[in-house]
Scaffold this motif. Sequence first.
Motif, PDB file in Angstrom:
ATOM      1  N   HIS A  58       0.837  -1.195   0.000  1.00 27.71           N
ATOM      2  CA  HIS A  58       0.000   0.000   0.000  1.00 27.71           C
ATOM      3  C   HIS A  58       0.875   1.248   0.000  1.00 27.71           C
ATOM      4  O   HIS A  58       1.961   1.262   0.586  1.00 27.71           O
ATOM      5  N   ALA A  59       0.383   2.283  -0.650  1.00 30.63           N
ATOM      6  CA  ALA A  59       1.008   3.596  -0.556  1.00 30.63           C
ATOM      7  C   ALA A  59       0.628   4.239   0.774  1.00 30.63           C
ATOM      8  O   ALA A  59      -0.362   3.857   1.402  1.00 30.63           O
ATOM      9  N   LEU A  60       1.407   5.237   1.215  1.00 31.46           N
ATOM     10  CA  LEU A  60       1.140   5.923   2.470  1.00 31.46           C
ATOM     11  C   LEU A  60       0.880   7.412   2.229  1.00 31.46           C
ATOM     12  O   LEU A  60       1.130   7.937   1.147  1.00 31.46           O
ATOM     13  N   GLY A  61       0.437   8.087   3.288  1.00 33.75           N
ATOM     14  CA  GLY A  61       0.235   9.534   3.241  1.00 33.75           C
ATOM     15  C   GLY A  61      -1.222   9.908   3.151  1.00 33.75           C
ATOM     16  O   GLY A  61      -1.971   9.364   2.344  1.00 33.75           O
ATOM     17  N   MET A  62      -1.638  10.868   3.996  1.00 30.21           N
ATOM     18  CA  MET A  62      -3.053  11.201   4.134  1.00 30.21           C
ATOM     19  C   MET A  62      -3.397  12.640   3.772  1.00 30.21           C
ATOM     20  O   MET A  62      -4.571  12.997   3.777  1.00 30.21           O
ATOM     21  N   GLU A  63      -2.410  13.494   3.492  1.00 29.95           N
ATOM     22  CA  GLU A  63      -2.744  14.872   3.121  1.00 29.95           C
ATOM     23  C   GLU A  63      -1.703  15.416   2.158  1.00 29.95           C
ATOM     24  O   GLU A  63      -0.525  15.065   2.215  1.00 29.95           O
ATOM     25  N   ALA A  64      -2.168  16.292   1.256  1.00 27.08           N
ATOM     26  CA  ALA A  64      -1.275  16.892   0.267  1.00 27.08           C
ATOM     27  C   ALA A  64      -1.984  18.058  -0.403  1.00 27.08           C
ATOM     28  O   ALA A  64      -3.178  18.289  -0.200  1.00 27.08           O
ATOM     29  N   ALA A  65      -1.220  18.772  -1.217  1.00 30.11           N
ATOM     30  CA  ALA A  65      -1.768  19.878  -2.004  1.00 30.11           C
ATOM     31  C   ALA A  65      -1.080  19.889  -3.354  1.00 30.11           C
ATOM     32  O   ALA A  65       0.094  19.514  -3.475  1.00 30.11           O
ATOM     33  N   GLY A  66      -1.812  20.329  -4.376  1.00 30.24           N
ATOM     34  CA  GLY A  66      -1.223  20.365  -5.704  1.00 30.24           C
ATOM     35  C   GLY A  66      -2.197  20.917  -6.721  1.00 30.24           C
ATOM     36  O   GLY A  66      -3.130  21.659  -6.390  1.00 30.24           O
ATOM     37  N   VAL A  67      -1.984  20.531  -7.977  1.00 33.06           N
ATOM     38  CA  VAL A  67      -2.768  21.059  -9.099  1.00 33.06           C
ATOM     39  C   VAL A  67      -3.554  19.924  -9.740  1.00 33.06           C
ATOM     40  O   VAL A  67      -3.001  18.842 -10.016  1.00 33.06           O
ATOM     41  N   ILE A  68      -4.831  20.158  -9.968  1.00 31.53           N
ATOM     42  CA  ILE A  68      -5.684  19.158 -10.606  1.00 31.53           C
ATOM     43  C   ILE A  68      -5.286  19.026 -12.077  1.00 31.53           C
ATOM     44  O   ILE A  68      -5.243  20.013 -12.816  1.00 31.53           O
ATOM     45  N   GLU A  69      -4.978  17.792 -12.506  1.00 36.41           N
ATOM     46  CA  GLU A  69      -4.591  17.534 -13.894  1.00 36.41           C
ATOM     47  C   GLU A  69      -5.764  17.044 -14.745  1.00 36.41           C
ATOM     48  O   GLU A  69      -5.816  17.314 -15.948  1.00 36.41           O
ATOM     49  N   ALA A  70      -6.691  16.315 -14.130  1.00 38.47           N
ATOM     50  CA  ALA A  70      -7.835  15.776 -14.872  1.00 38.47           C
ATOM     51  C   ALA A  70      -8.932  15.438 -13.876  1.00 38.47           C
ATOM     52  O   ALA A  70      -8.661  15.143 -12.707  1.00 38.47           O
ATOM     53  N   VAL A  71     -10.180  15.477 -14.344  1.00 36.80           N
ATOM     54  CA  VAL A  71     -11.315  15.122 -13.487  1.00 36.80           C
ATOM     55  C   VAL A  71     -12.152  14.067 -14.189  1.00 36.80           C
ATOM     56  O   VAL A  71     -12.265  14.048 -15.414  1.00 36.80           O
ATOM     57  N   GLY A  72     -12.723  13.187 -13.385  1.00 37.70           N
ATOM     58  CA  GLY A  72     -13.587  12.142 -13.921  1.00 37.70           C
ATOM     59  C   GLY A  72     -15.037  12.595 -14.012  1.00 37.70           C
ATOM     60  O   GLY A  72     -15.414  13.677 -13.548  1.00 37.70           O
ATOM     61  N   GLU A  73     -15.834  11.752 -14.582  1.00 37.93           N
ATOM     62  CA  GLU A  73     -17.254  12.032 -14.766  1.00 37.93           C
ATOM     63  C   GLU A  73     -17.915  12.323 -13.414  1.00 37.93           C
ATOM     64  O   GLU A  73     -17.665  11.649 -12.411  1.00 37.93           O
ATOM     65  N   GLY A  74     -18.758  13.347 -13.390  1.00 35.36           N
ATOM     66  CA  GLY A  74     -19.515  13.672 -12.192  1.00 35.36           C
ATOM     67  C   GLY A  74     -18.839  14.629 -11.236  1.00 35.36           C
ATOM     68  O   GLY A  74     -19.452  15.064 -10.264  1.00 35.36           O
ATOM     69  N   THR A  76     -17.780  18.113 -10.230  1.00 33.79           N
ATOM     70  CA  THR A  76     -18.186  19.461 -10.637  1.00 33.79           C
ATOM     71  C   THR A  76     -17.512  20.572  -9.838  1.00 33.79           C
ATOM     72  O   THR A  76     -17.537  21.725 -10.256  1.00 33.79           O
ATOM     73  N   HIS A  77     -16.922  20.242  -8.677  1.00 39.60           N
ATOM     74  CA  HIS A  77     -16.350  21.304  -7.838  1.00 39.60           C
ATOM     75  C   HIS A  77     -14.877  21.585  -8.155  1.00 39.60           C
ATOM     76  O   HIS A  77     -14.297  22.508  -7.586  1.00 39.60           O
ATOM     77  N   LEU A  78     -14.309  20.815  -9.071  1.00 34.92           N
ATOM     78  CA  LEU A  78     -12.916  21.006  -9.476  1.00 34.92           C
ATOM     79  C   LEU A  78     -12.808  20.858 -10.983  1.00 34.92           C
ATOM     80  O   LEU A  78     -13.596  20.137 -11.603  1.00 34.92           O
ATOM     81  N   LYS A  79     -11.777  21.505 -11.556  1.00 39.03           N
ATOM     82  CA  LYS A  79     -11.502  21.365 -12.992  1.00 39.03           C
ATOM     83  C   LYS A  79      -9.992  21.372 -13.192  1.00 39.03           C
ATOM     84  O   LYS A  79      -9.235  21.816 -12.302  1.00 39.03           O
ATOM     85  N   PRO A  80      -9.495  20.884 -14.335  1.00 38.86           N
ATOM     86  CA  PRO A  80      -8.057  20.897 -14.580  1.00 38.86           C
ATOM     87  C   PRO A  80      -7.476  22.305 -14.432  1.00 38.86           C
ATOM     88  O   PRO A  80      -8.072  23.291 -14.882  1.00 38.86           O
ATOM     89  N   GLY A  81      -6.328  22.379 -13.765  1.00 38.20           N
ATOM     90  CA  GLY A  81      -5.679  23.661 -13.517  1.00 38.20           C
ATOM     91  C   GLY A  81      -5.989  24.253 -12.168  1.00 38.20           C
ATOM     92  O   GLY A  81      -5.281  25.167 -11.705  1.00 38.20           O
TER      93      GLY A  81
END
Length: 324
Positions: A58-74, A76-81
């Motif tokens: 398993h991968a570890l780590g529970m919090e992070a910040a960054g830039v959205i690269e792609a969003v899946g269907e449904g 609506t509160h986030l978009k690429p960039g």
Amino acid sequence: MAMTVMIQEAGGPEVLKLSDREVGAPGPGEVRIAHKACGLNFIDTYQRSGLYPLALPHALGMEAAGVIEAVGEGVTHLKPGDRGAYAATPPGAYSEARVMPAAQVCPLPDGISFEEAAAMMLKGMTVEYLFHRTTPIAKGDTVLFHAAAGGVGLIACQWARSEGITLIGTAGTDEKCALALEHGATHCINYRSEDWAARVQELTGGTGVDVVMDAVGADTFEGSLNSLMPLGMMISFGNASGPVPPFNLGVLGQKGSLKLTRPTLFTHIADRASCQEMADHLFGKVLSGDVKIRIDQRFPLRDVRAAHEALEARKTTGSTILQI
């Protein structure tokens, strides 16, 4: 491909291994996020050690910040960039990029840096639920907070000050106590040089505190119960010294009809709307200047083992981040 910290087996910091993993595209309700910084938390060590078992590898780590690269269907509160930040399950934040559920990824205000966000989402929303979603706490109440100079603790000290709550902290050195006081603790007790439970009674005139917030666990549990006033609330929200052993519930009655709860952040943020509400409350505290996020340790992602060793040796203050 993205560099990711994995464990193949439970154990000490030596089981943390770097590997390249395919990231892939987000499915329905998911996002792909490129991380700029990741947070380090005690829960990561519980998962690594097996105290909180994971399906391995398993991968570890529970919090992070960054830039959205792609969003899946449904989604609506986030978009690429968009800038985004989160505390969320499943673990996997120790990575250059990942695909993950979108519900707990919150749009990040421009006034908060990626590093600040990575250092505060899990810790800050923990403080939010401790003060606002666990038991009623009002201006003038007194709270005992263990590990007051840690990442959660320093946020809690400032949060309490901003709301007129008396916070009695504990820490392991005079330097850590000074740090807690600087950040808003009303008092701070060096538990290595003082009988902290007796000192709490002195500071409260023998009445005890309204609420104890205890993430230390086994070492402080009994003293924490003894520090409460009758009908007081004990919030046990971590196990830094090991899990609390089984005990007789009748003790709560004997000590003054005390209340005890063992909450987790992830119950509180499971609902998308509640998660965003908590994040907005935290963002507001930071943007107003009531809470400043102190980052005292920075490690490159490849040095994650050293970061875990420092955290478990209690050599850290404030928040620690892993740099991507």
